[in-house]
Write an enzyme that holds these catalytic residues in place. Structure first.
Site, PDB file in Angstrom:
ATOM      1  N   ARG B  53      22.193  60.231  28.903  1.00 12.82           N
ATOM      2  CA  ARG B  53      22.792  60.758  30.129  1.00 12.82           C
ATOM      3  C   ARG B  53      23.515  59.660  30.892  1.00 12.82           C
ATOM      4  O   ARG B  53      23.192  58.480  30.761  1.00 12.82           O
ATOM      5  CB  ARG B  53      21.697  61.302  31.042  1.00 12.82           C
ATOM      6  CG  ARG B  53      20.844  62.338  30.381  1.00 12.82           C
ATOM      7  CD  ARG B  53      19.570  62.575  31.177  1.00 12.82           C
ATOM      8  NE  ARG B  53      18.723  63.518  30.436  1.00 12.82           N
ATOM      9  CZ  ARG B  53      17.867  64.356  30.993  1.00 12.82           C
ATOM     10  NH1 ARG B  53      17.702  64.356  32.302  1.00 12.82           N
ATOM     11  NH2 ARG B  53      17.161  65.180  30.255  1.00 12.82           N
ATOM     12  N   ASP B  55      24.721  59.207  35.148  1.00 15.02           N
ATOM     13  CA  ASP B  55      24.555  59.841  36.459  1.00 15.02           C
ATOM     14  C   ASP B  55      25.889  60.246  37.078  1.00 15.02           C
ATOM     15  O   ASP B  55      26.950  59.801  36.663  1.00 15.02           O
ATOM     16  CB  ASP B  55      23.879  58.859  37.425  1.00 15.02           C
ATOM     17  CG  ASP B  55      22.417  58.686  37.097  1.00 15.02           C
ATOM     18  OD1 ASP B  55      21.805  59.639  36.582  1.00 15.02           O
ATOM     19  OD2 ASP B  55      21.888  57.582  37.354  1.00 15.02           O
ATOM     20  N   TYR B 113      26.532  48.523  28.554  1.00 16.28           N
ATOM     21  CA  TYR B 113      27.024  48.989  29.854  1.00 16.28           C
ATOM     22  C   TYR B 113      27.770  47.845  30.534  1.00 16.28           C
ATOM     23  O   TYR B 113      27.424  46.677  30.348  1.00 16.28           O
ATOM     24  CB  TYR B 113      25.861  49.405  30.759  1.00 16.28           C
ATOM     25  CG  TYR B 113      25.333  50.790  30.507  1.00 16.28           C
ATOM     26  CD1 TYR B 113      25.876  51.892  31.162  1.00 16.28           C
ATOM     27  CD2 TYR B 113      24.273  50.998  29.625  1.00 16.28           C
ATOM     28  CE1 TYR B 113      25.379  53.172  30.948  1.00 16.28           C
ATOM     29  CE2 TYR B 113      23.769  52.285  29.405  1.00 16.28           C
ATOM     30  CZ  TYR B 113      24.333  53.354  30.071  1.00 16.28           C
ATOM     31  OH  TYR B 113      23.843  54.623  29.862  1.00 16.28           O
ATOM     32  N   ARG B 201      21.854  50.161  36.880  1.00 16.73           N
ATOM     33  CA  ARG B 201      22.216  50.063  38.300  1.00 16.73           C
ATOM     34  C   ARG B 201      21.162  49.299  39.094  1.00 16.73           C
ATOM     35  O   ARG B 201      21.484  48.631  40.080  1.00 16.73           O
ATOM     36  CB  ARG B 201      22.442  51.451  38.892  1.00 16.73           C
ATOM     37  CG  ARG B 201      23.787  52.044  38.463  1.00 16.73           C
ATOM     38  CD  ARG B 201      23.871  53.514  38.721  1.00 16.73           C
ATOM     39  NE  ARG B 201      23.757  53.823  40.139  1.00 16.73           N
ATOM     40  CZ  ARG B 201      23.562  55.053  40.614  1.00 16.73           C
ATOM     41  NH1 ARG B 201      23.444  56.084  39.788  1.00 16.73           N
ATOM     42  NH2 ARG B 201      23.497  55.254  41.905  1.00 16.73           N
TER      43      ARG B 201
END
Lengths: 248, 248
Positions: B53, B55, B113, B201
């Site tokens: 997933r 966000d 990422y 994050r």
């Protein structure tokens, strides 16, 4: 007599959500947003004079403007206050005190525009508002050949759209056109003393046609001397265009 | 028995206007948009299985997914047809036939990422949806010091948010963290075998704190071993984050 203090602003904006630079009744423009912020700040109408207009959807990295304030204010405070009152798609990048006779439009020496093209089958979504997607392979050397015909002081009537206002002359001086290619990125960099209505998009649209081999580079001279806008010169879409720099 | 043909997609998306990747009732997500396009294409429900997933507001340059079609179709036709049915903020960058047992989530080897920061007083408007604006000067060498504590196979409970679903383990393996600075641009590049909910994050938010000197780099080891999420680890905003690459 009220003494006025003149400021020069350098402004960056994302033109996506604005009906261009110039104030018009009933729509939101970059100029109207700047004047709205200044009105909040000064409690009265403060006019903002830009270096020139940009169309709906066209961006600016370095638009310039001047304005007069009735009170002296540190330029960095003006910049900060305006940015606090503006939406994040318009930013005052720089503010400075200017000479009383500085004029953002009349004193321009060189204007630089950049037209960004993504020349590949698929365009990553992050650039969709900032580059023009051309799937057909562009021959950059042909584009450079055509660009040579456009250099110098010339009548560019064939590369302009009819403006709503009457022009004294359609003669402009193009100092340079540089075409850079790096992978799928192509950038057309145009510098001149000024540009007619939709002139940069017309030149870009024409150069894209040449790059696609749908028009030969050698025809460029004839188009200029015809002084007639024809279907050979399409207007490239606005989202690829940035007013990059204004020099005084 | 109906034979099914499995495809692997590489997908780029601008997460700004989506409630994340995962299908949820009543909102538009990237997965729901892909399945809507496939439904139009195949006339029936085709499930899309992503590598994981993302966000709300998080972007992907190289999300991967698999799906099964009841008919064999050239991958480039699938790609083109899906792109024609999708809005320009989601693009199928690549499609290929995959082995019948290929699984976009279960077979992941490395996920990368990237977290993008604009570290300067004023942020040009063009990057406002794709970078996080940090005005306070960041000390990159301190951030790199803290990053060293995060490398390896560790329990990252202190760097995750509570997920809505129950996790078997909070142990993950971070292979590398690279922090690049170029002018006002700072990028945190994190590679690992997988990440917990909001883990990238959280790590980015913590490294930004360290860079601001509001937390010393040396505390990082203690935070990890505490296995408790504290206020020292804030969640950095979503718009700076890109799922960059998934390797199998």
């Amino acid at each position: 007599v009220i003494e006025l203090y003149r400021y020069k602003l350098t402004i960056a904006y994302d033109g996506t959500n604005y009906a261009g630079w110039q104030i018009q009744q009933g729509v939101i423009t970059v100029q109207s947003e700047l004047e709205r912020a200044l009105n909040t700040l000064a409690g009265k109408l403060i006019r903002v004079y830009g270096s020139g207009r940009t169309d709906q959807g066209v961006h600016a990295r370095g638009q310039t403007a001047h304005l007069d304030l009735p009170h002296k204010m540190p330029p960095s405070d003006l910049r900060r206050a305006m940015n606090a009152l503006l939406k994040p798609d318009i930013r005052v990048m720089n503010a400075r005190l200017a000479a009383k006779d500085f004029h953002a439009r009349n004193n321009v020496k060189i204007k630089e525009y950049r037209y960004f093209i993504w020349n590949s089958q698929i365009m990553p979504p992050f650039m969709r508002y900032y580059k023009t997607h051309i799937k057909h392979n562009l021959d950059v050397s042909d584009m450079r050949k055509a660009a040579l015909f456009l250099l110098g002081k010339k009548d560019f009537a064939a590369f302009a759209a009819n403006p709503k206002y009457k022009l004294a002359t359609t003669i402009r001086h193009i100092y340079s056109i540089t075409i850079r290619k790096h992978g799928s990125d192509i950038v057309i960099i145009i510098k001149g003393n000024g540009f007619l209505y939709k002139m940069v998009r017309s030149i870009s649209g024409f150069l894209i046609r040449v790059g696609r081999k749908s028009v030969p580079a050698e025809i460029t001279g004839n188009i200029i001397t015809s002084k007639k806008r024809t279907a050979l010169v399409p207007t490239a879409p606005p989202q690829g265009l940035f007013l990059w720099k204004v020099q005084y």
